[in-house]
Design a protein around this motif. Structure first.
Motif, PDB file in Angstrom:
ATOM      1  N   ILE A  93       0.846  -1.194   0.000  1.00 47.45           N
ATOM      2  CA  ILE A  93       0.000   0.000   0.000  1.00 47.45           C
ATOM      3  C   ILE A  93       0.881   1.243   0.000  1.00 47.45           C
ATOM      4  O   ILE A  93       2.095   1.168   0.182  1.00 47.45           O
ATOM      5  CB  ILE A  93      -0.961   0.022   1.215  1.00 47.45           C
ATOM      6  N   GLY A  94       0.257   2.392  -0.145  1.00 45.99           N
ATOM      7  CA  GLY A  94       0.983   3.655  -0.167  1.00 45.99           C
ATOM      8  C   GLY A  94       1.268   4.099  -1.582  1.00 45.99           C
ATOM      9  O   GLY A  94       1.320   3.287  -2.524  1.00 45.99           O
ATOM     10  N   ALA A  95       1.464   5.391  -1.740  1.00 42.53           N
ATOM     11  CA  ALA A  95       1.709   5.949  -3.078  1.00 42.53           C
ATOM     12  C   ALA A  95       2.939   5.331  -3.714  1.00 42.53           C
ATOM     13  O   ALA A  95       2.981   5.120  -4.930  1.00 42.53           O
ATOM     14  CB  ALA A  95       1.865   7.471  -2.972  1.00 42.53           C
ATOM     15  N   ASN A  96       3.952   5.032  -2.910  1.00 42.38           N
ATOM     16  CA  ASN A  96       5.181   4.442  -3.434  1.00 42.38           C
ATOM     17  C   ASN A  96       5.251   2.936  -3.215  1.00 42.38           C
ATOM     18  O   ASN A  96       6.300   2.323  -3.430  1.00 42.38           O
ATOM     19  CB  ASN A  96       6.392   5.103  -2.774  1.00 42.38           C
ATOM     20  N   LYS A  97       4.130   2.361  -2.766  1.00 46.27           N
ATOM     21  CA  LYS A  97       4.059   0.914  -2.511  1.00 46.27           C
ATOM     22  C   LYS A  97       5.199   0.464  -1.597  1.00 46.27           C
ATOM     23  O   LYS A  97       5.824  -0.585  -1.825  1.00 46.27           O
ATOM     24  CB  LYS A  97       4.110   0.131  -3.830  1.00 46.27           C
ATOM     25  N   ASN A  98       5.427   1.225  -0.543  1.00 48.26           N
ATOM     26  CA  ASN A  98       6.521   0.888   0.372  1.00 48.26           C
ATOM     27  C   ASN A  98       6.038   0.494   1.765  1.00 48.26           C
ATOM     28  O   ASN A  98       6.830   0.386   2.693  1.00 48.26           O
ATOM     29  CB  ASN A  98       7.510   2.051   0.474  1.00 48.26           C
ATOM     30  N   HIS A  99       4.714   0.292   1.898  1.00 49.63           N
ATOM     31  CA  HIS A  99       4.160  -0.159   3.173  1.00 49.63           C
ATOM     32  C   HIS A  99       3.431  -1.482   2.948  1.00 49.63           C
ATOM     33  O   HIS A  99       3.014  -1.802   1.831  1.00 49.63           O
ATOM     34  CB  HIS A  99       3.186   0.869   3.745  1.00 49.63           C
ATOM     35  N   LEU A 100       3.267  -2.252   4.020  1.00 51.16           N
ATOM     36  CA  LEU A 100       2.587  -3.541   3.946  1.00 51.16           C
ATOM     37  C   LEU A 100       1.286  -3.500   4.738  1.00 51.16           C
ATOM     38  O   LEU A 100       1.244  -2.968   5.843  1.00 51.16           O
ATOM     39  CB  LEU A 100       3.482  -4.661   4.506  1.00 51.16           C
ATOM     40  N   LYS A 101       0.253  -4.083   4.172  1.00 49.03           N
ATOM     41  CA  LYS A 101      -1.039  -4.220   4.868  1.00 49.03           C
ATOM     42  C   LYS A 101      -1.331  -5.715   4.982  1.00 49.03           C
ATOM     43  O   LYS A 101      -1.380  -6.443   3.987  1.00 49.03           O
ATOM     44  CB  LYS A 101      -2.142  -3.518   4.071  1.00 49.03           C
ATOM     45  N   PHE A 102      -1.504  -6.191   6.227  1.00 46.57           N
ATOM     46  CA  PHE A 102      -1.767  -7.595   6.491  1.00 46.57           C
ATOM     47  C   PHE A 102      -3.211  -7.780   6.968  1.00 46.57           C
ATOM     48  O   PHE A 102      -3.804  -6.886   7.571  1.00 46.57           O
ATOM     49  CB  PHE A 102      -0.853  -8.123   7.604  1.00 46.57           C
ATOM     50  N   VAL A 103      -3.721  -8.959   6.732  1.00 44.13           N
ATOM     51  CA  VAL A 103      -4.941  -9.407   7.394  1.00 44.13           C
ATOM     52  C   VAL A 103      -4.607 -10.741   8.050  1.00 44.13           C
ATOM     53  O   VAL A 103      -4.216 -11.704   7.372  1.00 44.13           O
ATOM     54  CB  VAL A 103      -6.113  -9.578   6.415  1.00 44.13           C
ATOM     55  N   PHE A 104      -4.711 -10.787   9.379  1.00 43.15           N
ATOM     56  CA  PHE A 104      -4.481 -12.009  10.132  1.00 43.15           C
ATOM     57  C   PHE A 104      -5.836 -12.607  10.495  1.00 43.15           C
ATOM     58  O   PHE A 104      -6.816 -11.881  10.712  1.00 43.15           O
ATOM     59  CB  PHE A 104      -3.678 -11.728  11.406  1.00 43.15           C
ATOM     60  N   ALA A 105      -5.888 -13.919  10.571  1.00 40.87           N
ATOM     61  CA  ALA A 105      -7.168 -14.561  10.826  1.00 40.87           C
ATOM     62  C   ALA A 105      -7.014 -15.696  11.822  1.00 40.87           C
ATOM     63  O   ALA A 105      -6.000 -16.414  11.829  1.00 40.87           O
ATOM     64  CB  ALA A 105      -7.758 -15.087   9.524  1.00 40.87           C
ATOM     65  N   GLU A 106      -8.022 -15.825  12.670  1.00 41.10           N
ATOM     66  CA  GLU A 106      -8.087 -16.937  13.618  1.00 41.10           C
ATOM     67  C   GLU A 106      -9.547 -17.315  13.746  1.00 41.10           C
ATOM     68  O   GLU A 106     -10.349 -16.560  14.295  1.00 41.10           O
ATOM     69  CB  GLU A 106      -7.516 -16.502  14.968  1.00 41.10           C
ATOM     70  N   ASP A 107      -9.885 -18.490  13.208  1.00 39.59           N
ATOM     71  CA  ASP A 107     -11.287 -18.896  13.114  1.00 39.59           C
ATOM     72  C   ASP A 107     -12.061 -17.821  12.342  1.00 39.59           C
ATOM     73  O   ASP A 107     -11.722 -17.506  11.227  1.00 39.59           O
ATOM     74  CB  ASP A 107     -11.873 -19.142  14.507  1.00 39.59           C
ATOM     75  N   SER A 108     -13.062 -17.222  12.958  1.00 40.48           N
ATOM     76  CA  SER A 108     -13.862 -16.212  12.256  1.00 40.48           C
ATOM     77  C   SER A 108     -13.433 -14.791  12.584  1.00 40.48           C
ATOM     78  O   SER A 108     -14.044 -13.828  12.129  1.00 40.48           O
ATOM     79  CB  SER A 108     -15.346 -16.377  12.619  1.00 40.48           C
ATOM     80  N   VAL A 109     -12.347 -14.649  13.383  1.00 39.78           N
ATOM     81  CA  VAL A 109     -11.888 -13.329  13.811  1.00 39.78           C
ATOM     82  C   VAL A 109     -10.743 -12.869  12.922  1.00 39.78           C
ATOM     83  O   VAL A 109      -9.838 -13.649  12.613  1.00 39.78           O
ATOM     84  CB  VAL A 109     -11.431 -13.356  15.285  1.00 39.78           C
ATOM     85  N   GLN A 110     -10.790 -11.598  12.507  1.00 39.98           N
ATOM     86  CA  GLN A 110      -9.730 -11.032  11.687  1.00 39.98           C
ATOM     87  C   GLN A 110      -9.113  -9.825  12.382  1.00 39.98           C
ATOM     88  O   GLN A 110      -9.766  -9.152  13.181  1.00 39.98           O
ATOM     89  CB  GLN A 110     -10.267 -10.604  10.320  1.00 39.98           C
ATOM     90  N   LEU A 111      -7.846  -9.580  12.085  1.00 46.33           N
ATOM     91  CA  LEU A 111      -7.144  -8.423  12.632  1.00 46.33           C
ATOM     92  C   LEU A 111      -6.263  -7.837  11.542  1.00 46.33           C
ATOM     93  O   LEU A 111      -5.498  -8.556  10.897  1.00 46.33           O
ATOM     94  CB  LEU A 111      -6.278  -8.838  13.830  1.00 46.33           C
ATOM     95  N   ASP A 112      -6.381  -6.524  11.327  1.00 45.01           N
ATOM     96  CA  ASP A 112      -5.544  -5.851  10.347  1.00 45.01           C
ATOM     97  C   ASP A 112      -4.196  -5.512  10.974  1.00 45.01           C
ATOM     98  O   ASP A 112      -4.079  -5.237  12.174  1.00 45.01           O
ATOM     99  CB  ASP A 112      -6.200  -4.549   9.877  1.00 45.01           C
TER     100      ASP A 112
END
Length: 781
Positions: A495-514
């Motif tokens: 992500i980011g204008a220069n694509k220099n950041h990371l965006k994660f989605v973590f998951a455990e069962d039905s719960v997600q965390l960015d």
């Protein structure tokens, strides 16, 4: 595997569990309190609810009574009092605090802050003599003076009484002043870590005879900006000060808030990253009087004008820092390993001394080394600047051991200011590098992340984050909690204008965390779908369009298990395959004619059919599989002997044996029956017949004929195929051609046509297999 950039110090299980303290907060927050040494319900309540009633009495500070008596006498006798301050945020706020108290007492007073560029840090003889000439009979220092031994003697000689209030480290001897109001020089005072403004506030409290709550909006600035430990009294002053500064009607504070875009709650981060830097910027680029006048301003209009000027100076300061930092980094990279292997020292003529501490901090973060940044003054033959250090290297302690190298020196374990003769520069470089080499290990140079909690995706909630916020204000010795999360990622993207950041989605069962990881986009090619990540960072609440979601702001990432990078069938291998260290990577080629033109020439090639792996296996961490093996035993042998941490599957299918399928026994019978009936038949006619009547491909016909020919069931004479009348009794499986196709189908099925999870599972079994195939049993090695 992916190594963490920093060293992780896991404190999450350091303290044994105890009975809940009944605080009404999450058990995880109670664990954080215990880690901070807060183990009783009473202590926890005091920590969670800082109260002014828990401040220590100022009368416990040594010499404060002497100082107060002299100041009151000066007020009564109409003597002129000079407040001698410092040019940083702590010094400026200290100056204003004491001035306000003195003015309330009716004192004839003014202030003086030395110019960083023409006078340097701290009291100086010329300023003292000028004060005498201007009729001052009493000088009170704030946030400075504990190293002013010479100036204290000068004050005596010229007939000025000197009172020192300070908080910096005491050097060889305490100056001979009329009074030294300093927590570290006060054995009866319970807390020794007040900021300079905290000491000035204690003196103001003692002088006024009541608790001057109206000064807390000033006290919080120096307390947080000077990075003193936010525990004990500093925690109380910071917590109450943040409330005070948010509601302050002081024109200068209002103008600062508006300049920083602060409306409503003011946090410690607002002080540390917005208000503090603006006040510091004044003294970094010119004399600090403008900052003092802003805080003393009588009207908002006047204050707003000064705040605008300060904002302009702050922008200028940022540009200067960026320019010098770029030059300094280039100098470090050009230095020999010997010159900066342990301690960085860079110096250049023309650098602005006022920002060198910031530049030094940037160098420490970039190179994980203590850094000294100096401005050279050739006309004086000196170099002057600032230093910042890493946790494992006490800068004050080590520099004091070579104090004779400096014209002047002062500071703390992690930060210092200094002036030295140019001829001492190389000596200092060699001496400090040698001292660091003798006292530090390689691990000491890695930045340390102190992990407070280990959490799961299911643990993280908005309620938990709000509970954790009760531990604020955060700062030195009460850091914002760092958590370690171990979870499989469901998604990762740049992500980011220069694509220099990371965006994660973590998951455990039905719960997600960015999760968001700023400035580490270069890790993206080294993350794979099945990775079980360990990340360390801070929990926060992300608010967007009125919706709130918990998230983790990631400082560092690690992957402890082996990784599979799936580039099967890719036509852009040169772009998608990225290796970390070419000297630890090898490409394995099972077939000698496989094209490797897309690979870097620096990556070594291991040809399976001609080279052994015994000598190479020990230092290979990453294996690029450039083509498919002829047999599964070939790849099994390679992987079990090398045991790579990283596997890159970069092969394609050329023959498509798996899609063609394996002939069944009825097809073999049909082929044989046709030839048997015809006795002799032209091979091309047979091929055409089977294609048109049975839909066989030419490859199918050739394969069956080759098997029969190898087993001597048929004879092939030029284009004529005929039955062998006296064949040996043999099974189809005895044919090498037959077995070769079976192997090719199995290879393609497992290694190419399988899904990512299936391929990884197969490789997992291979890598964990107990017995390694013996070398003699593998053809070609």
């Amino acid at each position: 595997m992916l190594e963490s950039r920093m060293r992780w110090k896991d404190n999450s299980s350091r303290h044994s569990a105890q009975e809940p303290m009944g605080l009404g907060v999450s058990p995880l927050v109670e664990q954080l309190l215990i880690q901070r040494g807060i183990t009783s319900e009473e202590a926890a309540k005091r920590f969670l609810h800082p109260s002014l009633e828990d401040l220590h009495s100022p009368e416990l500070i040594s010499d404060i009574d002497v100082a107060a008596q002299r100041i009151h006498a000066a007020v009564e006798q109409g003597e002129k009092i000079l407040v001698f301050g410092d040019y940083d945020a702590d010094g400026v706020s200290s100056t204003v605090v004491l001035l306000e108290a003195l003015r309330e007492l009716g004192a004839d007073c003014d202030y003086y802050i030395p110019n960083r560029f023409t006078e340097g840090y701290g009291p100086n003889e010329a300023a003292f003599r000028a004060a005498k000439d201007n009729g001052y009979q009493l000088i009170v220092t704030v946030d400075t003076g504990i190293a002013a031994n010479h100036e204290a003697e000068v004050a005596k000689q010229i007939g000025i009484d000197l009172i020192i209030t300070d908080h910096h480290e005491v050097q060889e001897a305490v100056p001979g002043a009329l009074a030294v109001v300093h927590p570290k020089c006060s054995p009866n005072y319970p807390f020794h870590e007040l900021a300079g403004v905290g000491v000035a506030f204690k003196l103001a409290h003692y002088l006024l005879g009541y608790f001057p709550k109206q000064l807390l909006d000033l006290v919080v600035i120096g307390t947080i900006a000077d990075l003193v430990p936010l525990v004990d009294e500093n925690r109380i002053l910071a917590a109450e000060g943040l409330k005070a500064i948010a509601s302050s009607t002081r024109p200068g504070i209002r103008a600062l808030r508006d300049s920083c875009g602060l409306d409503g709650i003011v946090t410690e981060e607002d002080i540390g990253f917005k208000i503090g830097p603006r006040i510091n910027a004044v003294g970094r680029l010119q004399d600090a009087d403008l900052a003092v006048e802003l805080l003393l301003a009588a009207s908002y209009e006047e204050a707003a004008e000064m705040a605008e000027e300060i904002q302009s100076l702050n922008t200028e300061r940022q540009n200067i820092v960026a320019k010098i930092a770029k030059e300094a980094e280039a100098m470090v990279r050009e230095q020999s390993e010997e010159d900066s292997s342990h301690v960085i020292i860079v110096a250049k003529e023309g650098w602005n001394e006022g920002v060198l501490g910031i530049v030094a901090s940037k160098l420490v973060r970039t190179f994980d080394r203590p850094a000294i940044v100096l401005a050279i003054h050739p006309e004086k033959g000196t170099a002057k600047g600032s230093a910042r250090s890493i946790d494992a290297f006490d800068l004050f302690h080590h520099c004091m051991q070579v104090r004779d190298h400096f014209v002047s020196f002062g500071g703390h374990a992690q930060a210092a200011g200094m002036t030295l003769e140019l001829e001492q520069l190389e000596t200092l470089r060699k001496t400090l590098n040698q001292m660091a080499a003798e006292s530090l290990s390689a691990e000491d140079f890695k930045q340390t992340l102190a992990i407070d909690l280990s959490v799961t995706v299911g643990d993280v909630s908005i309620d938990l984050i709000r509970d954790m916020a009760q531990l604020s204000p955060f700062g030195m010795q009460n850091p914002k909690p760092l958590v370690k999360l171990t979870s499989q990622m469901r998604e990762v993207k740049l992500i980011g204008a220069n694509k220099n950041h990371l965006k994660f989605v973590f998951a455990e069962d039905s719960v997600q965390l960015d999760g968001v990881c700023f400035g580490q986009g270069e890790l993206y090619p080294f993350l794979t779908p099945a990775d079980n990540l360990e990340v360390v960072g801070e929990l926060s609440i992300n608010e967007w369009n009125g919706r709130q979601k918990p998230q983790i702001l990631i400082d560092d990432v690690a992957i402890r298990s082996w990784q599979l990078f799936d580039h099967r069938g890719s036509k852009q291998l040169q772009k998608v395959v990225q290796v970390k260290e070419e000297e630890e990577t090898a490409v394995v080629r099972f077939r000698p004619n496989t094209d490797l033109s897309w690979l870097s020439d620096e990556i070594r090639v291991l040809d399976f059919e001609t080279e052994g792996l015994a000598n190479a296996a020990g230092n290979i961490k990453a294996v690029i599989l450039a083509d498919l093996p002829r047999r599964m035993t070939d790849i099994t042998y390679v992987l079990q002997h090398i045991q790579p941490d990283l596997i890159y599957a970069c092969y394609d299918v050329k023959e498509n044996a798996y899609l063609q399928g394996f002939p069944d026994r009825d097809q073999f019978k049909l082929f044989y029956a046709i030839v048997l009936k015809q006795k002799t038949i032209n091979y091309r006619q047979l091929e055409d017949y089977l294609k048109n009547s049975r839909g066989w491909s030419p490859e199918r016909t050739k394969f069956i004929s080759d098997v029969f020919f190898e087993l001597e069931f048929v004879k092939l004479d030029k284009d004529q195929i005929s039955i062998n009348q006296n064949p040996s009794k043999r099974d189809l499986a005895d044919s090498e051609v037959y077995q070769g196709l079976k192997e090719a189908i199995e290879v393609e099925k497992i290694l190419y046509y399988s899904g990512y999870k299936e391929l990884r599972a197969w490789l997992e079994r291979v890598l964990e297999r107990g017995e390694v195939i013996e070398e003699e049993a593998v053809n070609g090695l």
